[in-house]
Design a protein around this motif. Structure first.
Motif, PDB file in Angstrom:
ATOM      1  N   CYS A  71       0.824  -1.213   0.000  1.00  0.00           N
ATOM      2  CA  CYS A  71       0.000   0.000   0.000  1.00  0.00           C
ATOM      3  C   CYS A  71       0.860   1.265   0.000  1.00  0.00           C
ATOM      4  CB  CYS A  71      -0.903   0.025   1.232  1.00  0.00           C
ATOM      5  SG  CYS A  71      -2.060  -1.352   1.337  1.00  0.00           S
ATOM      6  N   THR A  72       0.244   2.332  -0.434  1.00  0.00           N
ATOM      7  CA  THR A  72       0.842   3.646  -0.300  1.00  0.00           C
ATOM      8  C   THR A  72       0.712   4.098   1.156  1.00  0.00           C
ATOM      9  OG1 THR A  72      -1.206   4.868  -0.682  1.00  0.00           O
ATOM     10  CG2 THR A  72       0.041   4.163  -2.635  1.00  0.00           C
ATOM     11  N   PRO A  73       1.396   5.181   1.563  1.00  0.00           N
ATOM     12  CA  PRO A  73       1.205   5.695   2.931  1.00  0.00           C
ATOM     13  C   PRO A  73      -0.246   6.047   3.251  1.00  0.00           C
ATOM     14  CG  PRO A  73       3.195   6.619   1.986  1.00  0.00           C
ATOM     15  CD  PRO A  73       2.511   5.876   0.874  1.00  0.00           C
ATOM     16  N   LYS A  74      -1.062   6.272   2.226  1.00  0.00           N
ATOM     17  CA  LYS A  74      -2.483   6.567   2.441  1.00  0.00           C
ATOM     18  C   LYS A  74      -3.338   5.307   2.477  1.00  0.00           C
ATOM     19  CE  LYS A  74      -2.311  11.230   0.459  1.00  0.00           C
ATOM     20  NZ  LYS A  74      -2.877  12.155  -0.559  1.00  0.00           N
ATOM     21  N   GLY A  75      -2.696   4.133   2.483  1.00  0.00           N
ATOM     22  CA  GLY A  75      -3.427   2.880   2.603  1.00  0.00           C
ATOM     23  C   GLY A  75      -4.016   2.346   1.315  1.00  0.00           C
ATOM     24  N   ARG A  76      -3.721   2.990   0.186  1.00  0.00           N
ATOM     25  CA  ARG A  76      -4.246   2.544  -1.103  1.00  0.00           C
ATOM     26  C   ARG A  76      -3.313   1.505  -1.711  1.00  0.00           C
ATOM     27  NH1 ARG A  76      -9.558   4.502  -2.095  1.00  0.00           N
ATOM     28  NH2 ARG A  76      -9.807   5.995  -0.391  1.00  0.00           N
ATOM     29  N   PHE A 232      -3.707  -7.548  11.400  1.00  0.00           N
ATOM     30  CA  PHE A 232      -3.873  -6.332  12.190  1.00  0.00           C
ATOM     31  C   PHE A 232      -3.084  -6.383  13.492  1.00  0.00           C
ATOM     32  CE2 PHE A 232      -7.581  -6.457   9.430  1.00  0.00           C
ATOM     33  CZ  PHE A 232      -7.568  -5.170   8.913  1.00  0.00           C
ATOM     34  N   ARG A 233      -2.327  -7.457  13.697  1.00  0.00           N
ATOM     35  CA  ARG A 233      -1.550  -7.599  14.926  1.00  0.00           C
ATOM     36  C   ARG A 233      -0.046  -7.667  14.655  1.00  0.00           C
ATOM     37  NH1 ARG A 233      -4.768  -9.215  19.230  1.00  0.00           N
ATOM     38  NH2 ARG A 233      -3.034 -10.271  20.256  1.00  0.00           N
ATOM     39  N   LYS A 234       0.364  -7.544  13.408  1.00  0.00           N
ATOM     40  CA  LYS A 234       1.777  -7.713  13.077  1.00  0.00           C
ATOM     41  C   LYS A 234       2.628  -6.488  13.405  1.00  0.00           C
ATOM     42  CE  LYS A 234       3.315  -6.767   9.011  1.00  0.00           C
ATOM     43  NZ  LYS A 234       3.725  -6.847   7.591  1.00  0.00           N
ATOM     44  N   GLY A 235       2.010  -5.335  13.540  1.00  0.00           N
ATOM     45  CA  GLY A 235       2.781  -4.118  13.737  1.00  0.00           C
ATOM     46  C   GLY A 235       2.777  -3.263  12.483  1.00  0.00           C
ATOM     47  N   CYS A 236       3.721  -2.350  12.419  1.00  0.00           N
ATOM     48  CA  CYS A 236       3.706  -1.322  11.382  1.00  0.00           C
ATOM     49  C   CYS A 236       4.142  -1.844  10.015  1.00  0.00           C
ATOM     50  CB  CYS A 236       4.621  -0.166  11.788  1.00  0.00           C
ATOM     51  SG  CYS A 236       4.045   0.733  13.233  1.00  0.00           S
ATOM     52  N   TYR A 237       3.517  -1.303   8.989  1.00  0.00           N
ATOM     53  CA  TYR A 237       3.945  -1.443   7.606  1.00  0.00           C
ATOM     54  C   TYR A 237       3.409  -0.219   6.873  1.00  0.00           C
ATOM     55  CZ  TYR A 237      -0.849  -3.156   6.932  1.00  0.00           C
ATOM     56  OH  TYR A 237      -2.219  -3.284   6.938  1.00  0.00           O
ATOM     57  N   THR A 238       3.914   0.049   5.709  1.00  0.00           N
ATOM     58  CA  THR A 238       3.499   1.235   4.975  1.00  0.00           C
ATOM     59  C   THR A 238       1.998   1.189   4.702  1.00  0.00           C
ATOM     60  OG1 THR A 238       5.673   1.412   3.925  1.00  0.00           O
ATOM     61  CG2 THR A 238       3.859   2.596   2.886  1.00  0.00           C
ATOM     62  N   GLY A 239       1.273   2.215   5.128  1.00  0.00           N
ATOM     63  CA  GLY A 239      -0.173   2.300   4.961  1.00  0.00           C
ATOM     64  C   GLY A 239      -0.966   1.687   6.091  1.00  0.00           C
TER      65      GLY A 239
END
Length: 338
Positions: A71-76, A232-239
């Motif tokens: 995803c992009t930083p905007k979640g797309r 939803f429990r893995k932690g951060c990723y882009t978006g």
């Protein structure tokens, strides 16, 4: 070898049938002509991808696979694919029109990792499908992978079990082995076009991201959390922040559905759909018109309320659509625990 393999595919495409309802659950093999592969390798490849992709690679063992997105930083989503953990690399199988964008965008984040992204033009893909084909698969390959797993075939190919309304497998193999495998398997499988495989995806509501839809949807629009493509429990990723916020709010207004047009009609990606009042309520992902039916099957991202009432039309057209119930249950709260 050219990535589109046009000359390689030509003699095989002369042998295939287009999608039909009568054949859709018969033993069949589909040459997936628009499939491409990106290989990610190097000692930091898993750590690198863990910070970019929507699923949890830390629990993906060698020989396992699942859907994933980038995803992009905007979640797309700019890319979506099936990700296989090989022994020493990760293979990403996607629409070939996404390869360059995916490689370039991932490359922007790779500067601090010992990882390399390479478009693998040596591989092609076949889709094997049909009811009760497990015994044939075991005879041909010596083993049968379970859903979500893969087996190595003759040291250079992979056979993956994938979900659907009938048994389905993908064979990822070197292009120079295609002819041999094709001749071996056509004794048991009817050669069909990729439209057959796409019809099965439509029936199972397992959407593929096409180039026309890049950066248009968040993963939830294509039901990808339900299809185990998002953790939803893995932690951060882009978006991640946008994707997680939408899931936590539970306010998604549009999703992917299987629609049937009441007559045969040509529908290109992004064709707008409206309700009876003329308001735009979504757009087409892709469509297939079976040869033996006077109707068109499609996946579309549409408003949930329009889906629940089958209030879907083409603008300025008397063609109407029926929306099929989803073949799986969407539980937003349960998905948050993955």
């Amino acid at each position: 070898m050219s990535n589109n393999h046009a000359s390689l595919f030509a003699p095989f495409l002369e042998q295939v049938r287009h999608a039909s309802f009568a054949d859709r659950h018969q033993p069949a093999m589909s040459l997936l002509t628009d499939r491409g592969f990106l290989s990610v390798s190097g000692p930091d490849s898993q750590r690198f991808l863990q910070g970019q992709l929507s699923n949890n690679l830390n629990v993906l063992e060698p020989g396992q696979h699942h859907l994933s997105t980038a995803c992009t930083p905007k979640g797309r989503m700019y890319s979506a694919f099936r990700l296989l953990h090989c022994e020493n690399a990760f293979l990403l199988s996607m629409h070939k029109g996404l390869l360059d964008l995916t490689q370039t965008t991932l490359g922007k984040y790779a500067v601090f990792f010992k990882s390399e992204q390479t478009i693998d033009t040596s591989l092609v893909a076949l889709g094997l499908s049909g009811s009760s084909i497990k015994n044939v698969i075991e005879t041909l390959f010596g083993n049968t992978p379970e859903d979500g797993s893969a087996i190595k075939v003759e040291q250079s190919a992979w056979l993956l079990a994938v979900p659907g309304t009938c048994e389905r497998y993908e064979l990822w193999l070197p292009a120079n082995q295609l002819s041999a495998w094709w001749e071996k398997m056509k004794q048991n499988f009817l050669p069909v076009s990729q439209s057959h495989w796409r019809l099965l995806d439509i029936e199972a509501v397992i959407p593929e991201l096409l180039p026309e839809a890049t950066e248009q949807y968040i993963p939830q629009h294509l039901n990808l959390p339900t299809l185990n493509a998002v953790s939803f429990r893995k932690g951060c990723y882009t978006g991640q922040e946008i994707v997680a916020r939408m899931q936590n709010l539970g306010q998604l207004k549009s999703r992917c559905y299987h629609l049937t047009a009441d007559s045969a009609v040509e529908l290109s990606p992004n064709t707008k759909l409206t309700n009876a009042a003329g308001k735009t309520i979504g757009e087409v992902l892709y469509a297939v018109t079976p040869t033996d039916a006077k109707q068109t099957e499609l996946l579309a991202v549409i408003r949930v309320e329009a889906a629940e009432t089958s209030d879907v039309q083409l603008p300025d057209n008397d063609i109407t659509f029926t929306v099929s119930p989803l073949p799986y249950h969407i539980d937003v709260k349960a998905e948050l625990q993955r």
